[in-house]
Design a protein around this motif. Structure first.
Motif, PDB file in Angstrom:
ATOM      1  N   SER A 167       0.797  -1.229   0.000  1.00  9.28           N
ATOM      2  CA  SER A 167       0.000   0.000   0.000  1.00  9.28           C
ATOM      3  C   SER A 167       0.828   1.277   0.000  1.00  9.28           C
ATOM      4  CB  SER A 167      -0.987  -0.013   1.156  1.00  9.28           C
ATOM      5  OG  SER A 167      -0.299  -0.104   2.360  1.00  9.28           O
TER       6      SER A 167
ATOM      7  N   ASP B   5       5.419  -2.172   3.612  1.00  4.68           N
ATOM      8  CA  ASP B   5       5.900  -3.444   3.064  1.00  4.68           C
ATOM      9  C   ASP B   5       7.156  -3.187   2.242  1.00  4.68           C
ATOM     10  OD1 ASP B   5       3.550  -5.132   3.819  1.00  4.68           O
ATOM     11  OD2 ASP B   5       2.497  -3.790   2.446  1.00  4.68           O
TER      12      ASP B   5
ATOM     13  N   ASP C  35       0.857  -0.186   7.597  1.00  3.63           N
ATOM     14  CA  ASP C  35       2.200  -0.746   7.752  1.00  3.63           C
ATOM     15  C   ASP C  35       2.952  -0.565   6.438  1.00  3.63           C
ATOM     16  OD1 ASP C  35       1.148  -1.526  10.106  1.00  3.63           O
ATOM     17  OD2 ASP C  35       1.311  -3.678   9.745  1.00  3.63           O
TER      18      ASP C  35
END
Ligand code: GTP
Ligand code: MG
Length: 335
Positions: A62, A75, A73
């Motif tokens: 995202s 990634d 979060d």
């Protein structure tokens, strides 16, 4: 009464659409958060290039695909050319580097299907997951990002659908519902099907971007700046699109035979994909083809129980959006 039924519905839509747009805006990460993320990533990148020659970091998920709501979060994919070490060993080595830099809660999940290391940066409070040599995820994140540049309604629709899925607890792959990635693909496919179409099929156009990851050739048209007017012939509002999206998944999708395919911009049949029976844990009760890993069904996590939960949630959403009252609140009510 002076108003016919049609007029009442139209008046409703006129207040409902701005409400949805303002919910969408409230989900966008702030400038401050974006800067915090940049600072964290610069730090992480320095750390890895300093301590691990030949290693490179790539952003995916995202944070890279333009579908990140606030407080997501991060990634990250670690890319290293090392055929002597297993992914688990590479994850362990990464964990060592993070611990020596005083990162918090460093956990190496070496036995997961996709080995990752999870940790928290004490300076920014950001949670980060790092996986190894998963370049397909980097490339599919770019594809999603490129689609988001074509028409602003994709990002709006996807934010609202992701928000709905999180509030209603149907964004939990470990419990048999769908990943954020799957929901964004559903939104892209849906906008490819509108008439006039709101999104093109980038993988069916003349490729301007080509990479090979393992055995998989990824190619598509990525000069999306030239497509800014693609969807402008379609005037549908976000309220109409969100309503039709849920109605489609509530009442019109052919769960028994159809596979949605962003790659072809159309529908495939379960027969031609050979996704007609259960194999191991893969049941194919809702079929979403990965755009590059085409043997991969993102609906594979859905089981007999969770398909009911999902379809009931699609129906609930469609009913609320059509009948109200106060759809912008009711739709997102926590489960
Ligand atoms: P949030 O974290 O929920 O905001 O969304 P996200 O965009 O990070 O999505 P998600 O956590 O579902 O997935 C992160 C990334 O992993 C996606 O953008 C994909 O690139 C990749 N990914 C997720 N699931 C799969 C999968 O089943 N197959 C493949 N090939 N990639 C996946
Ligand atoms: Mg994520």
């Amino acid at each position: 009464s002076l108003l016919t039924k049609g007029d009442v519905q139209r008046l409703d839509l006129e207040t409902f659409n701005p409400q949805l747009i303002s919910i969408y805006k409230s989900l966008i990460p702030s400038q401050e958060e974006v800067q915090k993320q940049r600072k964290f990533l610069t730090h992480l990148d320095r750390l890895v290039t300093r301590d691990w020659g030949g290693a490179k970091l790539f952003l995916f998920g995202s944070c890279a695909n333009d579908f990140g709501v606030c407080n997501s979060d991060i990634d990250v994919c670690l890319s290293v050319d090392d055929e002597h070490s297993s992914k688990a060993e590479l994850v362990m080595r990464m964990a060592g580097i993070l611990r020596s830099d005083d990162m918090q809660n460093v956990q190496a999940l070496t036995h997961a299907r996709v080995p990752i290391v999870k940790f928290t940066d004490p300076d920014t409070g950001i949670n980060c997951d790092i996986c190894v040599n998963n370049m397909l995820a980097v490339v599919n994140s770019k594809l999603l990002h490129d689609y988001s540049q074509v028409d602003p309604r994709l990002r709006q629709l996807a934010f609202l659908v992701k928000h709905w899925a999180k509030q209603r607890q149907v964004n939990e792959t470990y419990r048999g519902t769908l990943s954020s990635y799957a929901y964004v693909l559903m939104c892209i496919h849906f906008l490819q099907q509108r008439r006039p179409a709101i999104l093109p099929c980038l993988q069916k156009m003349q490729p301007t971007y080509e990479v090979t990851v393992g055995k998989i050739k990824c190619a598509y048209f990525d000069k999306v700046n030239t497509l800014k007017n693609f969807g402008t012939g379609n005037k549908e509002s976000i309220a109409e699109l969100l309503t039709c999206f849920f109605e489609y998944w509530a009442s019109f999708h052919d769960y028994n035979h159809a596979v949605i395919s962003v790659r072809t911009g159309s529908f495939l049949s379960k027969d031609e994909k050979d996704w007609t029976r259960r194999i191991g844990n893969e049941r194919h009760l809702i079929c979403i083809e990965d755009p590059f890993e085409i043997t991969h069904d993102l609906g594979r996590v859905v089981d007999r129980h969770s398909i009911r939960v999902l379809r009931d949630e699609f129906k609930r959403a469609a009913r609320i959006l059509r009948q109200g009252p106060n759809p912008a609140v009711a739709l997102f009510e926590p489960f």
